[in-house]
Design an enzyme around this catalytic site. Structure first.
Site, PDB file in Angstrom:
ATOM      1  N   GLU A   8       0.818  -1.215   0.000  1.00  0.00           N
ATOM      2  CA  GLU A   8       0.000   0.000   0.000  1.00  0.00           C
ATOM      3  C   GLU A   8       0.848   1.258   0.000  1.00  0.00           C
ATOM      4  OE1 GLU A   8      -3.455   2.156   2.701  1.00  0.00           O
ATOM      5  OE2 GLU A   8      -3.491   0.003   2.349  1.00  0.00           O
ATOM      6  N   LYS A   9       2.005   1.185   0.647  1.00  0.00           N
ATOM      7  CA  LYS A   9       2.848   2.376   0.772  1.00  0.00           C
ATOM      8  C   LYS A   9       4.317   1.968   0.798  1.00  0.00           C
ATOM      9  CE  LYS A   9       0.654   3.312   4.641  1.00  0.00           C
ATOM     10  NZ  LYS A   9      -0.053   2.055   4.998  1.00  0.00           N
ATOM     11  N   ASP A 102      -3.124  -2.638   2.934  1.00  0.00           N
ATOM     12  CA  ASP A 102      -3.467  -2.717   4.355  1.00  0.00           C
ATOM     13  C   ASP A 102      -4.696  -3.603   4.552  1.00  0.00           C
ATOM     14  OD1 ASP A 102      -1.370  -1.123   5.036  1.00  0.00           O
ATOM     15  OD2 ASP A 102      -2.530   0.698   5.367  1.00  0.00           O
ATOM     16  N   ASP A 104      -7.788  -3.774   5.327  1.00  0.00           N
ATOM     17  CA  ASP A 104      -9.101  -3.162   5.518  1.00  0.00           C
ATOM     18  C   ASP A 104      -9.702  -2.871   4.146  1.00  0.00           C
ATOM     19  OD1 ASP A 104      -7.710  -0.922   4.613  1.00  0.00           O
ATOM     20  OD2 ASP A 104      -7.554  -0.019   6.595  1.00  0.00           O
ATOM     21  N   TYR A 312      -0.610  -2.646  13.274  1.00  0.00           N
ATOM     22  CA  TYR A 312      -1.307  -1.787  12.308  1.00  0.00           C
ATOM     23  C   TYR A 312      -2.206  -0.767  13.019  1.00  0.00           C
ATOM     24  CZ  TYR A 312      -4.438  -0.532   8.449  1.00  0.00           C
ATOM     25  OH  TYR A 312      -5.175   0.145   7.515  1.00  0.00           O
ATOM     26  N   ARG A 314      -4.576   1.665  11.866  1.00  0.00           N
ATOM     27  CA  ARG A 314      -5.926   2.081  11.446  1.00  0.00           C
ATOM     28  C   ARG A 314      -6.945   0.972  11.702  1.00  0.00           C
ATOM     29  NH1 ARG A 314      -2.241   4.618   8.322  1.00  0.00           N
ATOM     30  NH2 ARG A 314      -2.627   6.786   7.726  1.00  0.00           N
TER      31      ARG A 314
END
Length: 694
Positions: A8-9, A102, A104, A312, A314
């Site tokens: 994701e990043k 991530d 989610d 994680y 979030r």
């Protein structure tokens, strides 16, 4: 077989490459033989603006609403074009893609939309990484799954994205046009989550402003039972507002001297340690404890995650999977070496206990925020403070519950009933570490006993004290960033329909843990809310926005209902197409509900139109310069047009026909004034410095 990981990043890609080992970093990826690890920058694609679907949307009109694309169009974000191009080339190279977004909705969607955009046909696997320490990464790599298992999660994220775009674009245009039609100036920004969040603060402010203080008197009596003191509060319908009545009741109770036990119930109870933190609960606590904004808490937690010290960030979950039960010894050891908490906190933890936080049924895509097996070092003061708080909450899971005896009682003095509650703490348990929260306990109505005491209905006991205290009713407290975030996460509390309220407890609020703090910060940055110390107040702009947007948008019900629909998509109990069809019908209904208002001439301050007498003259820009036209043109077809004279309409009745008006025109011999009723009236006048020579 060529394998491509898409994180994701960049920070997560770095963690994956470091764990696998032996990679060389290029500008857009880590590479080692037949394996590459690349990254997104969050969402690297964005839905295009309405005018990119059709140029007609450059002009805002009610007739074009709602805007519902038949085929949704994405385009690479301007700041991610180079990376997107590189990912495209790597997808052409890859036989297998391992999706490392991530764990989610958004993390699932943002990598899936890259694969869909480039129509990737190879094998796609999914790895769920909840923390970047070696222990957590090994667990994740040992549990790689088929990406198809997460299709519903991705569809729910896509639905959220589309709903936000549809209401943002159509709602903003609809209510801005409505506002301007009714005489307002400016733009009303509408957001599916932003608007009801703002309305919570505005409505709370109205409650405070309209609150009427009332003086009252509370009367307390204390009885002695087995040498223990038990305080009770007078049971009274409504407030005692006269001091003379309070004094008379106090005197009568003192004179009585004895009380009769009417009810006495004793129950042994336990209070379990608070669960580990979700992002919402962590942000709320740090706002209360340290005055941190939700964004600051998220940013520091994110940094600790990237440093491999916490899981994680979030997360909307307060529970842990059973698979991590065995990590307790290593995590507690890391805490003892990396936190500033007393060492005996960790050393006295009992890892044979099983906290209720270990519950696989409560785990969704991710688990609670906890320390990892990596011991921190080199933290700055804020990082250390936050790490210690996360660590302490984890440590508490390995301490026993507080055990206490609760006694509830009612006694009568001079024919007046008093009720109260007493607590005798048998074992402090985890409370030995953190103590009691005095702010959350009304100590005036709770007695603390030193032993178990029994009494029987009908017993006569002595009255040791009677007193009264004057008080004033208080308005509800203003939201802080922390309590507003908690309100968003527990939106069912603000819904009036009991049946709907109960159903809404199934969802975890409006917005997501990743977006709530951003929404609150955006409301502040864009001038809708202001901070007064820790308290949030609506600005005049915020008040105006909520005032002119119907309650169907400002109330949380609609947004919460959509969250329920997205949850059904995520569960697979309904399709995204069905949910979107319902939402599009809802938007069409919003537009139809406003048609009656647009059928009336706009309410605009200005000079009344001298032709139709229904609209007013408004300044417009034409190909030949500014002019004044009638605001009622759309309603009655009035085509009145007047020249501009230094910012004012030039209105001159025709002296010949008395039906038309003189308009400034340009002819072969220069400027002149002619009747608007031409060719029926051929009246002309010379121009005299911008005015007709009459």
């Amino acid at each position: 077989m060529n394998t491509l990981y898409i994180a994701e990043k960049p920070s997560l890609a770095t963690a994956i490459a470091k764990y696998l080992g032996g990679f060389t970093k290029s500008k857009t990826a880590f590479e080692k033989g037949d394996t590459k690890v690349t990254w997104c920058y969050g969402h690297v694609f964005a839905t295009v603006e309405p005018e990119e679907y059709d140029p007609k949307y450059h002009r805002w009109t009610i007739s074009d609403l709602p805007i519902i694309p038949s085929n949704w169009i994405l385009k690479p974000r301007a700041d991610a074009k180079e990376q997107v191009k590189a990912i495209k080339e790597m997808l052409q190279w890859a036989d297998v893609v391992i999706h490392a977004g991530d764990p989610d909705r958004e993390g699932q969607l943002l990598v899936d939309e890259v694969l869909e955009y480039y129509d990737y046909k190879g094998t796609v696997k999914r790895i769920l990484i909840n923390a970047t320490d070696n222990t957590s990464l090994k667990r994740a790599f040992d549990s790689i799954m088929e990406n198809s298992q997460f299709k519903n999660l991705s569809q729910a994220g896509l639905g959220r994205s589309k709903m936000d775009w549809l209401l943002g674009m159509s709602g903003t245009r609809l209510y801005t046009l409505r506002y301007q039609h009714l005489g307002g100036k400016g733009k009303l920004n509408v957001g599916r989550v932003q608007t009801p969040t703002l309305a919570l603060v505005v409505n709370r402010e109205h409650e405070i402003v309209n609150f009427k203080e009332q003086k009252f008197f509370d009367i307390h009596a204390t009885i002695s039972v087995d040498n223990e003191q038990f305080k009770g509060k007078l049971v009274h319908e409504g407030y005692i507002v006269e001091q003379s009545e309070a004094e008379a009741l106090m005197s009568a109770c003192k004179a009585a001297g004895t009380a009769t036990i009417k009810e006495w119930s004793v129950n042994d109870k336990k209070e379990a340690p608070p669960l580990p933190y979700s992002l919402d609960s962590l942000q709320g606590y740090m706002n209360k404890k340290a005055g941190w904004s939700p964004k600051k808490t998220l940013d520091i937690t994110q940094k600790l995650y990237e440093m491999k010290y916490v899981s994680y960030p979030r997360s909307d979950c307060n529970y842990l999977p059973m698979g991590q039960y065995s990590d307790a010894h290593d995590i507690l050891d890391a805490i003892s070496r990396g936190s500033t908490l007393p060492n005996d906190f960790s050393s006295h933890a009992n890892t044979s206990l099983q906290s209720k936080c270990f519950n696989d049924k409560k785990i969704t895509a991710h688990h609670a925020i906890i320390p990892t097996c990596e011991a921190p070092s080199g933290l700055d003061a804020d990082q250390q403070l936050l790490y210690d708080e996360i660590a302490l909450r984890y440590i508490l899971q390995w301490y026993p519950a507080m055990e206490f005896t609760e006694t509830k009682y009612v006694f009568s003095v001079a024919s007046e009933d008093f009720s109260g509650r007493s607590v005798f703490i048998r074992d402090k348990g985890f409370k030995a570490l953190i103590g009691s929260n005095k702010e959350d306990e009304d100590t005036n109505d709770v007695s603390v006993a030193q032993k178990d005491v029994t009494a029987t209905t009908g017993d006569s006991v002595s009255v040791s004290d009677v007193d009264y205290k004057e008080g004033v009713t208080k308005p509800p407290k203003r939201f802080t960033e922390g309590t507003l975030l908690t309100a968003m996460a527990n939106i069912h509390r603000f819904v009036s329909d009991p049946e709907f309220k109960e159903k809404l407890k199934e969802i975890k609020g409006i917005g997501t843990p990743a977006t709530r703090s951003t929404i609150i910060a955006g409301l502040i940055d864009n001038g809708f809310l202001s901070l007064d110390g820790k308290s949030l107040r609506p600005t005049a702009l915020g008040e105006e926005l909520v005032k002119h947007i119907p309650s169907i948008i400002t109330a949380p019900d609609m947004t919460a209902k959509m969250e329920l629909s997205l949850m059904d998509v995520e569960k697979g109990t309904t399709s995204l197409n069905a949910v979107m069809s319902e939402y599009e019908s809802f938007l069409k209904g919003l537009v139809e509900s406003e048609t009656a208002i647009f059928a009336q001439p706009p309410k605009i301050e200005g000079v009344e139109c001298p032709v139709c007498h229904e609209g007013v003259l408004i300044l417009k820009k034409g190909s030949k310069g500014p002019f004044w036209g009638c605001s009622a043109y759309a309603q009655n077809g009035c085509k009145a047009v007047f020249s501009d004279a230094n910012g004012k309409p030039a209105i001159y009745e025709c002296p010949d026909c008395h039906k038309g008006f003189l308009k400034q025109r340009k002819g072969s011999k220069g400027t002149f004034w002619g009747c608007s009723n031409y060719p029926d009236c051929k009246c002309t006048k010379e121009d005299a410095k911008g005015k007709p020579k009459l």
